[in-house]
Write a protein that holds these residues in place. Structure first.
Motif, PDB file in Angstrom:
ATOM      1  N   ARG C   8     -28.699  -1.622 -22.826  1.00 25.49           N
ATOM      2  CA  ARG C   8     -29.949  -0.922 -23.139  1.00 25.49           C
ATOM      3  C   ARG C   8     -29.837  -0.174 -24.456  1.00 25.49           C
ATOM      4  O   ARG C   8     -28.886   0.574 -24.681  1.00 25.49           O
ATOM      5  N   TRP C   9     -30.829  -0.367 -25.297  1.00 28.13           N
ATOM      6  CA  TRP C   9     -30.828   0.195 -26.639  1.00 28.13           C
ATOM      7  C   TRP C   9     -32.217   0.728 -26.970  1.00 28.13           C
ATOM      8  O   TRP C   9     -33.220   0.214 -26.462  1.00 28.13           O
ATOM      9  N   VAL C  92     -37.648  -0.279 -27.282  1.00 31.00           N
ATOM     10  CA  VAL C  92     -36.550  -0.241 -26.329  1.00 31.00           C
ATOM     11  C   VAL C  92     -36.167  -1.678 -25.983  1.00 31.00           C
ATOM     12  O   VAL C  92     -37.035  -2.549 -25.830  1.00 31.00           O
ATOM     13  N   GLU C  94     -33.860  -4.180 -23.456  1.00 33.43           N
ATOM     14  CA  GLU C  94     -33.148  -4.290 -22.180  1.00 33.43           C
ATOM     15  C   GLU C  94     -32.662  -5.726 -22.035  1.00 33.43           C
ATOM     16  O   GLU C  94     -33.461  -6.658 -21.991  1.00 33.43           O
TER      17      GLU C  94
END
Lengths: 124, 124, 124, 124
Positions: C8-9, C92, C94
């Motif tokens: 996750r970033w 975001v 994922e």
């Protein structure tokens, strides 16, 4: 404020261009370590400068007052030795209290200004 | 979405150039804290600004709605005080829910645009 | 190679300038998420785009083959919707396997090229 | 100095412009991995380069002496193969001792110099 920050930081990139297009201090080519001491105690920071072909120099000793920031120019370091221009280096910061370190270069070798910045590497 | 982010962030670099080559809002010299609140609850964020030679100012209070981003210009902060130009500063962000903070400067002191950006330091 | 990366970033900064000084694809103003999948399994990455004043859009679905990098331009995303220009956003990521994400903008609103880049925020 | 650093690093962004406005080595468009080895033992670093459409190349093998920094230009890598220009890539660094890695690009495709830099992703 609860403690925030770390005691050990490193910046692998380092290079102060000898050339500048401007004589204004704010626009002379420079590299900066922005050091924030958000806590209630004075920070004693030892800086070591590493090179590609010779032994490290240091420690450079700086203090950052409680709840203060210090935007430290590598150009201004003189004790124990000036940081050479046009030379690759790296730096390590060791503090007795938690701090935050960010690295910035302003490069004005040519007629315009170029910038880079990164949060330094926080260890531990 | 599962919670993502941290509650405490710091940006050690801070400097808003007083000078700009453009009058367009998008190209005036500015520094921004991009604050993402990816979760389902409103984020209440307290910002403290630190200086080299005086006591910190704050908290500046901002709210970021759930599932929204706020690209907050330090230039626009006015309460409790304007952030002075041509002055070194740092900033700390404390939120009641997890957020993500990224720092950017657009510098147009000269006729071209220079940019820097870094993910802020996430604590804890 | 042992697994390296995170699942996750987040990138809090996002802004694609509508204007460019060049028509060459490499020099048109753009923002990129560089996604490295160093492992042996295909990465399925869901991207959500957040805005300041409307509900998030997503997921954008991309796949990155094993041992490959994808330098994904936000400019090129079209499903479920184009990313609007001159608009603040965040993103975001994922993934179902560990990846590494780095954010870059090339800004050519004026006659020169400006660049910014940062390793994204890795969660968990 | 106590050990500082990590053994595995990744840089998701990679792109060496083929074009430069200058012939001076310092101002030719280049990408650099600045590698600091702050400890007392030689660092053996294996670098793997990843692409969008072909198998990775590597390992490139470099050594960094104890207490030295190496500002390694991707432009200069030749064994086992030159890094192609105008091509998207990523890189992974695996060292036998702790190091710190920072990524920088100097881009002089046009008449001015643009810079980007970020601390690389530290794994584990």
């Amino acid at each position: 404020m609860e403690p925030i920050g770390r005691k050990r930081w490193a910046i692998a990139e380092g290079y102060i261009p000898a050339q500048s297009s401007f004589s204004d201090r704010t626009l002379i080519s420079h590299e900066t370590a922005c050091i924030l001491n958000p806590g209630g105690r004075e920070a004693h920071v030892d800086i070591t400068i590493f090179f590609s072909d010779r032994e490290p120099i240091g420690p450079y000793r700086v203090t950052v007052a409680p709840r203060r920031t210090l935007h430290l120019r590598f150009n201004d370091l003189t004790q124990p030795a000036v940081v050479p221009r046009d030379t690759d280096y790296s730096s390590v910061f060791e503090s007795d209290v938690p701090i935050i370190v960010q690295h910035t270069r302003l490069d004005s070798r040519h007629a315009e200004v170029s910038l880079l910045s990164t949060t330094a590497y926080a260890d531990g």
